[in-house]
Design an enzyme around this catalytic site. Structure first.
Site, PDB file in Angstrom:
ATOM      1  N   ASP A  96       0.867  -1.170   0.000  1.00  0.00           N
ATOM      2  CA  ASP A  96       0.000   0.000   0.000  1.00  0.00           C
ATOM      3  C   ASP A  96       0.904   1.219   0.000  1.00  0.00           C
ATOM      4  OD1 ASP A  96      -2.981   0.421   0.010  1.00  0.00           O
ATOM      5  OD2 ASP A  96      -2.326   1.970   1.413  1.00  0.00           O
ATOM      6  N   PHE A 177       4.574   5.061 -13.631  1.00  0.00           N
ATOM      7  CA  PHE A 177       3.111   5.089 -13.595  1.00  0.00           C
ATOM      8  C   PHE A 177       2.683   6.125 -12.550  1.00  0.00           C
ATOM      9  CE2 PHE A 177       1.849   3.028  -9.571  1.00  0.00           C
ATOM     10  CZ  PHE A 177       3.062   2.487  -9.164  1.00  0.00           C
ATOM     11  N   TYR A 179       1.919   9.007 -10.243  1.00  0.00           N
ATOM     12  CA  TYR A 179       2.436  10.372 -10.096  1.00  0.00           C
ATOM     13  C   TYR A 179       3.892  10.508 -10.541  1.00  0.00           C
ATOM     14  CZ  TYR A 179      -1.729  10.928  -7.151  1.00  0.00           C
ATOM     15  OH  TYR A 179      -3.030  10.964  -6.679  1.00  0.00           O
ATOM     16  N   ASP A 180       4.474   9.465 -11.109  1.00  0.00           N
ATOM     17  CA  ASP A 180       5.897   9.523 -11.488  1.00  0.00           C
ATOM     18  C   ASP A 180       6.259  10.724 -12.367  1.00  0.00           C
ATOM     19  OD1 ASP A 180       6.609   7.344  -9.994  1.00  0.00           O
ATOM     20  OD2 ASP A 180       6.588   5.923 -11.664  1.00  0.00           O
TER      21      ASP A 180
HETATM   22  P1  ITT Z   1      -3.746  -2.114  -5.282  1.00  0.00           P
HETATM   23  O1  ITT Z   1      -4.511  -1.531  -4.103  1.00  0.00           O
HETATM   24  O2  ITT Z   1      -4.527  -3.118  -6.057  1.00  0.00           O
HETATM   25  O3  ITT Z   1      -2.376  -2.588  -4.886  1.00  0.00           O
HETATM   26  P2  ITT Z   1      -3.546   0.665  -6.146  1.00  0.00           P
HETATM   27  O4  ITT Z   1      -2.822   1.309  -7.270  1.00  0.00           O
HETATM   28  O5  ITT Z   1      -4.963   1.110  -5.892  1.00  0.00           O
HETATM   29  O6  ITT Z   1      -3.493  -0.918  -6.363  1.00  0.00           O
HETATM   30  P3  ITT Z   1      -2.833   1.756  -3.575  1.00  0.00           P
HETATM   31  O7  ITT Z   1      -4.192   1.672  -2.983  1.00  0.00           O
HETATM   32  O8  ITT Z   1      -1.649   1.392  -2.723  1.00  0.00           O
HETATM   33  O9  ITT Z   1      -2.703   0.820  -4.850  1.00  0.00           O
HETATM   34  O10 ITT Z   1      -2.628   3.223  -4.163  1.00  0.00           O
HETATM   35  C1  ITT Z   1      -1.365   3.568  -4.632  1.00  0.00           C
HETATM   36  C2  ITT Z   1      -1.467   4.827  -5.459  1.00  0.00           C
HETATM   37  O11 ITT Z   1      -0.401   5.718  -5.072  1.00  0.00           O
HETATM   38  C3  ITT Z   1      -1.230   4.499  -6.920  1.00  0.00           C
HETATM   39  O12 ITT Z   1      -2.428   4.202  -7.599  1.00  0.00           O
HETATM   40  C4  ITT Z   1      -0.560   5.779  -7.405  1.00  0.00           C
HETATM   41  O13 ITT Z   1      -1.526   6.761  -7.620  1.00  0.00           O
HETATM   42  C5  ITT Z   1       0.276   6.190  -6.193  1.00  0.00           C
HETATM   43  N1  ITT Z   1       1.607   5.553  -6.230  1.00  0.00           N
HETATM   44  C6  ITT Z   1       2.097   4.598  -5.400  1.00  0.00           C
HETATM   45  N2  ITT Z   1       3.331   4.233  -5.758  1.00  0.00           N
HETATM   46  C7  ITT Z   1       3.633   4.968  -6.833  1.00  0.00           C
HETATM   47  C8  ITT Z   1       4.759   5.041  -7.660  1.00  0.00           C
HETATM   48  O14 ITT Z   1       5.809   4.238  -7.498  1.00  0.00           O
HETATM   49  N3  ITT Z   1       4.758   5.904  -8.670  1.00  0.00           N
HETATM   50  C9  ITT Z   1       3.698   6.707  -8.892  1.00  0.00           C
HETATM   51  N4  ITT Z   1       2.576   6.705  -8.172  1.00  0.00           N
HETATM   52  C10 ITT Z   1       2.531   5.825  -7.130  1.00  0.00           C
END
Ligand code: ITT
Length: 223
Positions: A96, A177, A179-180
């Site tokens: 998460d 992906f 906010y990168d």
């Molecule tokens: P799962 O819950 O199925 O794992 P998710 O994408 O919804 O997928 P999260 O609830 O953990 O996962 O939300 C993470 C969000 O934070 C993700 O969708 C991005 O918007 C942001 N995020 C996290 N890590 C990131 C990264 O490495 N680069 C860019 N954005 C990131």
């Protein structure tokens, strides 16, 4: 979605059974990432190279969506890890993660995925962040990641990673992906999306948490 017994059995036995029938036993240990976000699992796969077979929930039949009702990264990571590990055999890793922006009081944080109003819509999330940061002098931000390892429905350990940086005025770069394209890590002049996977996977919040998680798993294997 309710899981049928046939699917439950298939998930538990999985490729081990087909490998056995085909006479070829899998050689790599398997890690199942409790995510529906293929970008997360592909980063984890790239970072682990050929040391683990990395699958995610999209590789299994009819696994339910785990509701993320927690208010912290740890609570949500536990929910995902425990929920999925009740239904599949072996080690399950949940991630998460999110972006904390100083000028937004630490938001969107746990709600990063739906900041733009639609779950998982990265373009809308980025558009909202750009507009929220317009004219802001304070640009500091960080990505955080909490990982939880679980087996048989029980959370066994958790790990955290953080990468500090700043938010750009406009998206830059095509890689990565989420906010990168808006995040420049400290010590660099380019966004994660411009720096590319190799550099991101050396520095990132996810890389830091994953290094600890696989170290912990290696310790378990020796016991
Ligand atoms: P799962 O819950 O199925 O794992 P998710 O994408 O919804 O997928 P999260 O609830 O953990 O996962 O939300 C993470 C969000 O934070 C993700 O969708 C991005 O918007 C942001 N995020 C996290 N890590 C990131 C990264 O490495 N680069 C860019 N954005 C990131």
């Amino acid at each position: 979605m309710r899981l049928r017994w046939a699917d439950y059995f298939k998930n538990l036995v999985g490729e081990w059974w087909s490998g056995y029938l085909g006479g070829a036993m899998p050689t790599l240990p398997r890690l199942i990432v409790a995510t529906r976000n293929p970008h997360k699992s592909s980063e984890i796969r790239a970072m682990l190279g050929d040391t683990w077979e990395v699958l995610d929930v999209n590789d299994f039949a009819q696994l339910p969506v785990i509701e993320e009702t927690g208010h912290t990264f740890l609570e949500n990571a536990r929910l995902k890890a425990q929920g999925i590990s009740r239904l599949v055999a072996g080690w399950v890793l949940a991630d998460d993660s999110g972006l904390e922006v100083d000028a937004l009081g630490g938001g969107p944080g746990v709600w990063s995925s739906s900041f733009g109003g639609e779950e998982g819509n990265h373009a809308k999330n980025n558009a909202r962040l750009v507009s929220a940061m317009r004219g802001q002098a304070v640009r500091g931000a960080r990505f955080r990641c909490t990982m939880v390892l679980a087996k048989a429905g029980i959370a066994q350990a958790d790990f955290c990673g953080t990468v500090e940086g700043r938010i750009t005025d406009e998206p830059q770069g095509e890689g990565g992906f989420g906010y990168d394209p808006l995040f420049i890590p400290d010590g660099y002049q380019l966004t994660f999306a411009e720096l590319g996977q190799n550099i991101k996977n050396r520095l990132s919040h996810r890389a830091q948490a994953l290094t600890q998680a696989v170290g912990w798993l290696a310790g378990q294997a020796q016991n």
